[in-house]
Design an enzyme around this catalytic site. Structure first.
Site, PDB file in Angstrom:
ATOM      1  N   ARG A  22       0.827  -1.204   0.000  1.00  0.00           N
ATOM      2  CA  ARG A  22       0.000   0.000   0.000  1.00  0.00           C
ATOM      3  C   ARG A  22       0.861   1.254   0.000  1.00  0.00           C
ATOM      4  NH1 ARG A  22      -5.501  -1.163  -0.697  1.00  0.00           N
ATOM      5  NH2 ARG A  22      -5.645   1.070  -0.313  1.00  0.00           N
ATOM      6  N   ILE A  23       0.389   2.244  -0.736  1.00  0.00           N
ATOM      7  CA  ILE A  23       1.089   3.528  -0.709  1.00  0.00           C
ATOM      8  C   ILE A  23       0.226   4.577  -0.003  1.00  0.00           C
ATOM      9  CG2 ILE A  23       2.596   3.204  -2.698  1.00  0.00           C
ATOM     10  CD1 ILE A  23       0.442   4.564  -4.371  1.00  0.00           C
ATOM     11  N   ASP A  24      -0.911   4.143   0.524  1.00  0.00           N
ATOM     12  CA  ASP A  24      -1.753   5.077   1.277  1.00  0.00           C
ATOM     13  C   ASP A  24      -1.694   4.703   2.766  1.00  0.00           C
ATOM     14  OD1 ASP A  24      -3.116   2.709   1.291  1.00  0.00           O
ATOM     15  OD2 ASP A  24      -4.873   3.442   0.204  1.00  0.00           O
ATOM     16  N   ASP A  25      -2.638   5.191   3.539  1.00  0.00           N
ATOM     17  CA  ASP A  25      -2.573   4.940   4.981  1.00  0.00           C
ATOM     18  C   ASP A  25      -3.345   3.690   5.372  1.00  0.00           C
ATOM     19  OD1 ASP A  25      -0.955   7.108   5.476  1.00  0.00           O
ATOM     20  OD2 ASP A  25      -2.655   8.478   5.425  1.00  0.00           O
ATOM     21  N   VAL A  26      -3.197   2.670   4.553  1.00  0.00           N
ATOM     22  CA  VAL A  26      -3.834   1.394   4.871  1.00  0.00           C
ATOM     23  C   VAL A  26      -2.719   0.391   5.161  1.00  0.00           C
ATOM     24  CG1 VAL A  26      -5.191  -0.515   3.921  1.00  0.00           C
ATOM     25  CG2 VAL A  26      -5.893   1.839   3.500  1.00  0.00           C
TER      26      VAL A  26
END
Ligand code: PRX
Length: 615
Positions: free
Chosen positions: A486-490
């Site tokens: 993941r590159i997001d806040d997941v």
């Protein structure tokens, strides 16, 4: 279902029973998020899954074996396709008698017991919409889902058995269901000796009494192809979980096709997906895809290490499982316990081993291949998401080459693209890019319940013309994809998808911190683990705070979202506009000296302080 190349989704769809034929394949698109598949067609997915297979001669075939939590070798509880249809029909009639109609939402908060299958499929038979909530979610997490989906009826069980633990599921469900105007009925499987308290204001009834005397047939209710089939909540970049809506026709075609294609499943094979029905894997590769293909499956209530660490392998031996599908975290945790547990079981029935939910590391891949598969099985590393409804990228046994730790090639009809931050296509191989998909496919979730705008903002607007996955990936010289993560806040902890914002929300509201930030860091067993940083005013030690924070997380979300470590800090790295730079926290926590661009960092001194608190 044919496993031919899906050059034409209509051909695949036509293998199913439609009440009214569809007129077009795809209409609408990413831009408005008005994706429509198989317009004007009407169908019933449960009819396709049971009646259609029974008419094809599979009535007496075992649909699933149920392996309970307690080891009991003399017990072989199985249900044929005919028996499943009878049970589903009884539950459908009971739902109808309770006033449940097409489009109503039913929550399923259950352990892995056969009644969970019957109740879920009864929803699809009567055109109701199920929302299955993983049994590990807390009272508050369940309640917020019941409210968001305006659930009318909840199905639960008295007890959830997990290894040597028992969980009072009914008690949690009752608490979560209190005083909700829209919720009128609570049905519970009476699976323990404990007494069930009455819940005032709710029609509470045991599963047995609910279906008692109900007719054993029920005419399927036909729905339009885009009628919602289920809502499944998942975590995203904000504190509020997203209720992803999957619809009937497209999801049916997608889950059935991907199952057949990825696993190259043959009629006499036995499939075992270890995922709980509360997650998308349990939906697509237990409840729907395999049954649509007339498969025989194993449903497992237990845990991998109870009563012994050979539990998985003994179940494979007992049912002669040919296709086994699990998560890297389970593989890693069993690998740690030594090879003997595997070697003492007869796994000669195995043909295909699947991996899902997170990137699989090389050591785990090799162990899976060499020790579990004896180098004679194909490993399929399947990349997909709750949003995609089914596998998108995977090697295919006998058709495409497996490569350790690479999901490899997109399925036919799926067009991935790697983009950079400026939405330019990354043409060069071996370069990291943001994984996007450039054309709608039948299984894509159609909206977020009550928030279509969030759906557009999250998936369609970051890169116009593409579906944005939130994952980073690389493509090698053979055109094979490696998913980086993941590159997001997941964050993916033990294959559970957790939004760091959701956890921060709980910590911030706990009264224990002034401000907090949560990031994912690599972990040898769980893949990733949660690390929390907090600015605090109390004099409690970090250990004491960690316990208190974890108690709050357990109550608000569920134990699976607990933080591994709580670090007290004086300040958090922020941009001039006040945004916490979690990227820097991740780097510092993993001792990565290359902090990248720090020009927007307002308070560089805090980095040194944080390093001191960490190591
Ligand atoms: O980061 C990817 C990871 O799991 C995420 C999706 O999580 P969820 O919606 O809970 O669905 C999990 C089951 C399909 C993805 O964005 N992921 C899933 N499969 C893989 C993976 N990462 C690497 N390799 C995979 N095979």
């Amino acid at each position: 279902m044919n496993s031919h190349q899906a050059s034409n989704w209509s051909d695949l769809a036509k293998e199913f029973t439609w009440k009214t034929d569809f007129k077009s394949e795809l209409s609408g698109g990413f831009e408005k998020g008005d994706i429509t598949w198989f317009k004007e067609g009407s169908l019933n997915i449960c009819e396709n899954l049971l009646d259609r297979n029974i008419e094809a001669g599979l009535g007496e075939k075992t649909a699933f074996f149920w392996e309970p939590n307690e080891l009991n070798n003399s017990l072989k509880k199985s249900f044929s396709y005919n028996e499943v249809l009878t049970e589903v029909s009884k539950f459908s009639n009971a739902l109808k008698e309770s006033g449940i109609k097409k489009g109503d939402v039913i929550a399923i908060y259950m352990p892995m017991v056969p009644e969970a299958v019957f109740a879920s499929l009864a929803c699809s038979r009567i055109g109701a919409v199920h929302t299955i909530v993983f049994g590990g979610f807390s009272k508050e997490a369940l309640r917020s889902r019941l409210i968001d989906s305006k659930t009318k009826l909840i199905v639960t069980a008295k007890t959830c058995y997990r290894g040597n633990k028992t969980i009072d599921l009914l008690g949690v469900a009752q608490e979560a269901s209190k005083d909700l105007d829209h919720l009128s009925h609570l049905v519970f499987v009476d699976n323990s000796d404990t007494s069930a308290n009455e819940q005032s204001g709710l029609n509470q009834i045991s599963y047995t009494d609910f279906v008692k005397g109900m007719p054993t047939t029920f005419e399927p209710v036909y729905v339009e192809a885009e009628h919602p089939l289920f809502i499944l909540y998942t975590s995203g970049s904000t504190g509020k979980p997203k209720g992803l809506v999957h619809t009937t026709g497209g999801y049916m075609v997608w889950s059935a096709f991907t199952f057949k294609e990825v696993f190259q499943f043959q009629d006499d094979d036995v499939f075992w997906c270890t995922a709980d029905i509360g997650w998308i894997t349990g939906h697509s590769y237990f409840l729907y895809g395999p049954f649509l293909n007339g498969a025989t499956q194993v449903m497992f209530e237990g845990v991998p290490t109870y009563p012994n660490p050979d539990r998985f392998w003994k179940v494979i031996e007992k049912y002669k499982v040919s296709h086994f599908y699990t998560a890297p975290t389970a593989i890693r945790s069993l690998q740690c316990l030594g090879d003997d547990w595997v070697l003492n079981s007869d796994l000669s029935s195995l043909k295909v081993l699947g991996s899902v939910g997170e990137p699989i590391n090389l050591e785990a891949w090799q162990w899976y291949n060499d020790i579990v598969g004896k180098k004679e099985c194909e490993i399929v590393d399947t990349w997909w998401q709750t949003e995609t409804g089914g596998v998108m990228i995977s090697n295919i046994p006998g058709k495409t080459q497996a490569k350790p730790c690479l999901a490899t090639k997109p399925l036919s009809g799926i067009n991935p693209a790697l983009l950079d931050q400026n939405a330019n296509v990354v043409h060069d191989n071996n370069q990291e890019g943001i994984l996007c998909i450039s054309k709608p496919w039948p299984g894509i979730a159609r909206t977020i319940l009550n928030d279509h705008n969030r759906y557009l903002e999250t998936y369609m607007k970051p890169f116009p013309g593409y579906y944005y996955t939130g994952d980073g990936a690389k493509r090698d010289d053979d055109g094979d994809y490696r998913i980086i993560g993941r590159i997001d806040d997941v964050v993916n902890v033990s294959g559970h998808r957790i939004g760091t914002a959701e956890v921060e929300d709980v910590i911030n509201k706990s009264g224990l911190v002034i401000e907090s930030a949560v990031v994912g860091i690599p972990d040898e067993t769980t893949g990733q683990a949660l690390l929390a940083f907090g600015i605090v005013s109390s004099t409690d030690s970090s250990e004491v705070l960690e316990n208190k924070v974890n108690e709050a997380i357990k109550e608000k979300i569920g134990s699976f979202s607990k933080v591994k470590k709580f670090v007290i800090v004086k300040d958090l790295p922020k941009t001039r506009s006040g945004k916490i730079m979690r990227r820097l926290l991740r780097k510092v926590a993993t001792k990565d000296e290359n902090l990248g661009d720090t020009s927007t960092l307002l308070n560089p001194d805090c980095i040194l302080e944080i390093k001191k608190s960490l190591y």
